[in-house]
Write a protein that holds these residues in place. Structure first.
Motif, PDB file in Angstrom:
ATOM      1  N   LEU A   1      51.746  19.707  48.597  1.00 48.56           N
ATOM      2  CA  LEU A   1      52.346  19.213  49.836  1.00 48.56           C
ATOM      3  C   LEU A   1      51.341  18.352  50.593  1.00 48.56           C
ATOM      4  CD1 LEU A   1      53.995  22.575  50.998  1.00 48.56           C
ATOM      5  CD2 LEU A   1      55.046  20.744  49.639  1.00 48.56           C
ATOM      6  N   GLY A   2      51.852  17.498  51.481  1.00 45.21           N
ATOM      7  CA  GLY A   2      50.963  16.741  52.348  1.00 45.21           C
ATOM      8  C   GLY A   2      50.555  15.392  51.778  1.00 45.21           C
ATOM      9  N   CYS A   3      49.344  14.978  52.134  1.00 45.90           N
ATOM     10  CA  CYS A   3      48.894  13.600  51.938  1.00 45.90           C
ATOM     11  C   CYS A   3      48.307  13.356  50.546  1.00 45.90           C
ATOM     12  CB  CYS A   3      47.847  13.264  52.992  1.00 45.90           C
ATOM     13  SG  CYS A   3      46.340  14.270  52.833  1.00 45.90           S
ATOM     14  N   ALA A   4      47.935  12.097  50.311  1.00 42.06           N
ATOM     15  CA  ALA A   4      47.318  11.714  49.040  1.00 42.06           C
ATOM     16  C   ALA A   4      45.984  12.413  48.836  1.00 42.06           C
ATOM     17  CB  ALA A   4      47.131  10.201  48.999  1.00 42.06           C
ATOM     18  N   LYS A   5      45.277  12.688  49.920  1.00 43.37           N
ATOM     19  CA  LYS A   5      43.975  13.382  49.805  1.00 43.37           C
ATOM     20  C   LYS A   5      44.191  14.799  49.283  1.00 43.37           C
ATOM     21  CE  LYS A   5      43.458  12.306  54.166  1.00 43.37           C
ATOM     22  NZ  LYS A   5      44.491  11.268  54.308  1.00 43.37           N
TER      23      LYS A   5
ATOM     24  N   VAL B   1      52.897  32.035  37.483  1.00 43.80           N
ATOM     25  CA  VAL B   1      52.179  31.909  38.755  1.00 43.80           C
ATOM     26  C   VAL B   1      52.546  30.571  39.393  1.00 43.80           C
ATOM     27  CG1 VAL B   1      49.916  31.805  39.885  1.00 43.80           C
ATOM     28  CG2 VAL B   1      50.232  33.262  37.874  1.00 43.80           C
ATOM     29  N   ILE B   2      52.862  30.604  40.676  1.00 44.48           N
ATOM     30  CA  ILE B   2      53.088  29.372  41.438  1.00 44.48           C
ATOM     31  C   ILE B   2      51.977  29.249  42.465  1.00 44.48           C
ATOM     32  CG2 ILE B   2      54.614  28.141  43.028  1.00 44.48           C
ATOM     33  CD1 ILE B   2      56.956  29.649  41.794  1.00 44.48           C
ATOM     34  N   ILE B   3      51.311  28.087  42.475  1.00 50.83           N
ATOM     35  CA  ILE B   3      50.269  27.808  43.466  1.00 50.83           C
ATOM     36  C   ILE B   3      50.800  26.738  44.408  1.00 50.83           C
ATOM     37  CG2 ILE B   3      47.901  27.038  43.841  1.00 50.83           C
ATOM     38  CD1 ILE B   3      47.302  27.906  40.948  1.00 50.83           C
ATOM     39  N   VAL B   4      50.812  27.028  45.700  1.00 49.30           N
ATOM     40  CA  VAL B   4      51.277  26.072  46.700  1.00 49.30           C
ATOM     41  C   VAL B   4      50.066  25.542  47.459  1.00 49.30           C
ATOM     42  CG1 VAL B   4      52.786  25.669  48.678  1.00 49.30           C
ATOM     43  CG2 VAL B   4      53.438  27.346  46.941  1.00 49.30           C
ATOM     44  N   ASN B   5      49.816  24.240  47.316  1.00 46.69           N
ATOM     45  CA  ASN B   5      48.719  23.594  48.047  1.00 46.69           C
ATOM     46  C   ASN B   5      49.293  23.025  49.340  1.00 46.69           C
ATOM     47  OD1 ASN B   5      46.327  22.472  48.838  1.00 46.69           O
ATOM     48  ND2 ASN B   5      46.279  20.873  47.284  1.00 46.69           N
ATOM     49  N   THR B   6      48.938  23.622  50.475  1.00 49.22           N
ATOM     50  CA  THR B   6      49.617  23.351  51.745  1.00 49.22           C
ATOM     51  C   THR B   6      48.921  22.294  52.595  1.00 49.22           C
ATOM     52  OG1 THR B   6      48.357  25.112  52.819  1.00 49.22           O
ATOM     53  CG2 THR B   6      50.489  25.709  51.858  1.00 49.22           C
ATOM     54  N   CYS B   7      49.706  21.731  53.512  1.00 50.75           N
ATOM     55  CA  CYS B   7      49.200  20.870  54.588  1.00 50.75           C
ATOM     56  C   CYS B   7      49.376  21.629  55.899  1.00 50.75           C
ATOM     57  CB  CYS B   7      49.988  19.563  54.623  1.00 50.75           C
ATOM     58  SG  CYS B   7      49.553  18.473  55.995  1.00 50.75           S
TER      59      CYS B   7
END
Length: 421
Positions: A8-12, A40-46
């Motif tokens: 989720l979130g920006c290009a960075k 397993v689900i990994i959620v990379n958050t903003c």
């Protein structure tokens, strides 16, 4: 172990996800695109603004259903780790930003000392993140709280990464960070962006270099002079201005005035032929009066920009602006945002219409989402994901990653129709 990663979130943030994907593969995991088929689900958050936080929370709730292990990482955790542990007992583990190795260890995968990013972008382009964090003290911004102080990556490491991307067929490098123009000040005690660009231009296979997220006061004579004669760095500048009212800019702690903004844009346009400008504005800031907003709207109508993004103010705790309260109702903020976007839409459509008949280089990204048969790509004035695209008409098969000479035949709103020359 089957692992799905939701970014989720920006290009960075996407770069962080790609680094994690590379480590997961090297550690022995099998990547799957469909989260419902993962162990397993990994959620990379903003966690930058309220809207991003809500998206992250909704995503977590969608998948933390007890059917599989869910791991949450990234900006939101960095900001609210203890609160999230209490609110989401169904989540297996929480990790902050740049926690790739800890995640690998937690999942019981093989230790990974070095790995190659798994690219999730089309074959034509990739993001090169040159730094992490930010030293600015903008009153509305939570990024320094989340990502910490500015930390430039060593020039040698970036060249090695860019060389690897070029060897994998990437033709366009999109240079990103929280504050790209600040690159090198911490490591080399001076700005080193131009030095980095010179080295990147020497790499075989890289044909376009695009600069994103330049703080206005760092767009200086040295940078403009270099860009003027550059063969690969595109005349496309993303300069987030946030506002043009002196009173609002002062409260925002931006460090420049409205007159500085106009002088800067005039200087950029004088020095760079066919330059395309993108910016971001923030409306509904606590001290933005009606007259401040009207000044901003008039400024947009002057037509400096090809592309504009507008955020409504998000009242973020622990930021310098937080004590100012949030006096402007959300519906008023949205009215202001829509007014700016409507004014800019007319300008963008007009600028696009003026391109009809012009010949330009184009990078092919993929195929249209609707039918999957029409090639789509971008000319220099279109940054990935945030600007318009080109629909390509050709009398031969076209492959993603190709560079073509095209002629603009029609402007269709934000997008263009082109034919291969």
């Amino acid at each position: 172990m089957r692992v799905a990663v939701i970014s989720l979130g920006c290009a960075k943030n996407l770069v962080d996800t790609e680094v994690l994907l590379g480590k997961l593969v090297k550690g022995g995991a099998k990547l799957v695109n469909d989260p419902s088929k993962a162990d397993v689900i990994i959620v990379n958050t903003c966690g930058f603004i309220q809207q991003a936080k809500e998206e992250a929370i909704d995503t977590i709730l969608d998948w933390a259903d007890g059917k599989r292990k869910v791991v949450v990482m990234g900006c939101l955790v960095e900001r609210y780790r203890e609160e999230m542990k209490k609110e989401f007992p169904e989540v297996s583990a929480f990790f902050g930003t740049e926690s790739w190795d800890q995640i690998i260890q937690y999942l019981g995968l093989k230790e990974v000392k070095s790995s190659e990013r798994v690219l999730t972008t089309p074959p034509s382009y990739a993001y090169l993140k040159v730094a992490e964090g930010c030293n600015r003290t903008c009153s509305f911004c939570a990024i320094p709280l989340i990502r910490g102080r500015h930390r430039s990556k060593p020039l040698e490491d970036l060249l090695e990464e860019a060389r690897n991307l070029a060897e994998r067929g990437v033709k366009e490098l999109c240079i990103v960070s929280q504050d790209t123009g600040y690159y090198g000040k911490d490591l080399y005690h001076r700005k080193a962006l131009v030095q980095l660009l010179k080295k990147l231009e020497e790499l075989e296979g890289i044909e376009w270099i695009r600069l994103l997220y330049l703080y206005p006061t760092d767009v200086d004579e040295e940078l403009l002079s270099y860009l003027k004669d550059s063969g690969k760095v595109l005349p496309y500048l993303d300069i987030p201005l946030q506002h043009v009212s002196d009173r609002v800019l002062k409260s925002m702690r931006r460090g420049y005035s409205g007159s500085f903004v106009r002088r800067l844009l005039d200087e950029v346009m004088k020095n760079l032929d066919n330059v395309v400008l993108r910016t971001t504005f923030l409306v509904g800031y606590p001290e933005e009066r009606e007259e401040d907003f009207r000044e901003l709207l008039r400024f947009v109508e002057e037509g400096y920009f090809h592309w504009v993004g507008v955020f409504t103010y998000s009242h973020e705790e622990n930021t310098p602006a937080y004590p100012l309260g949030d006096p402007i109702p959300q519906d008023e903020k949205e009215l202001r945002r829509d007014a700016i976007m409507k004014a800019q839409q007319e300008i963008t459509f007009r600028k696009n219409a003026q391109l009809v008949g012009r010949e330009m280089d184009l990078l092919v990204d993929s195929y249209d989402e609707e039918l999957g048969i029409v090639p789509v790509g971008r000319v220099y004035l279109q940054a990935p994901e945030v600007d318009g695209i080109c629909y390509v008409e050709a009398d031969r098969p076209i492959s993603p990653g190709e560079k073509l000479k095209v002629k603009v035949t029609e402007a269709v709103g934000y997008d263009l129709k082109v034919e291969v020359c």
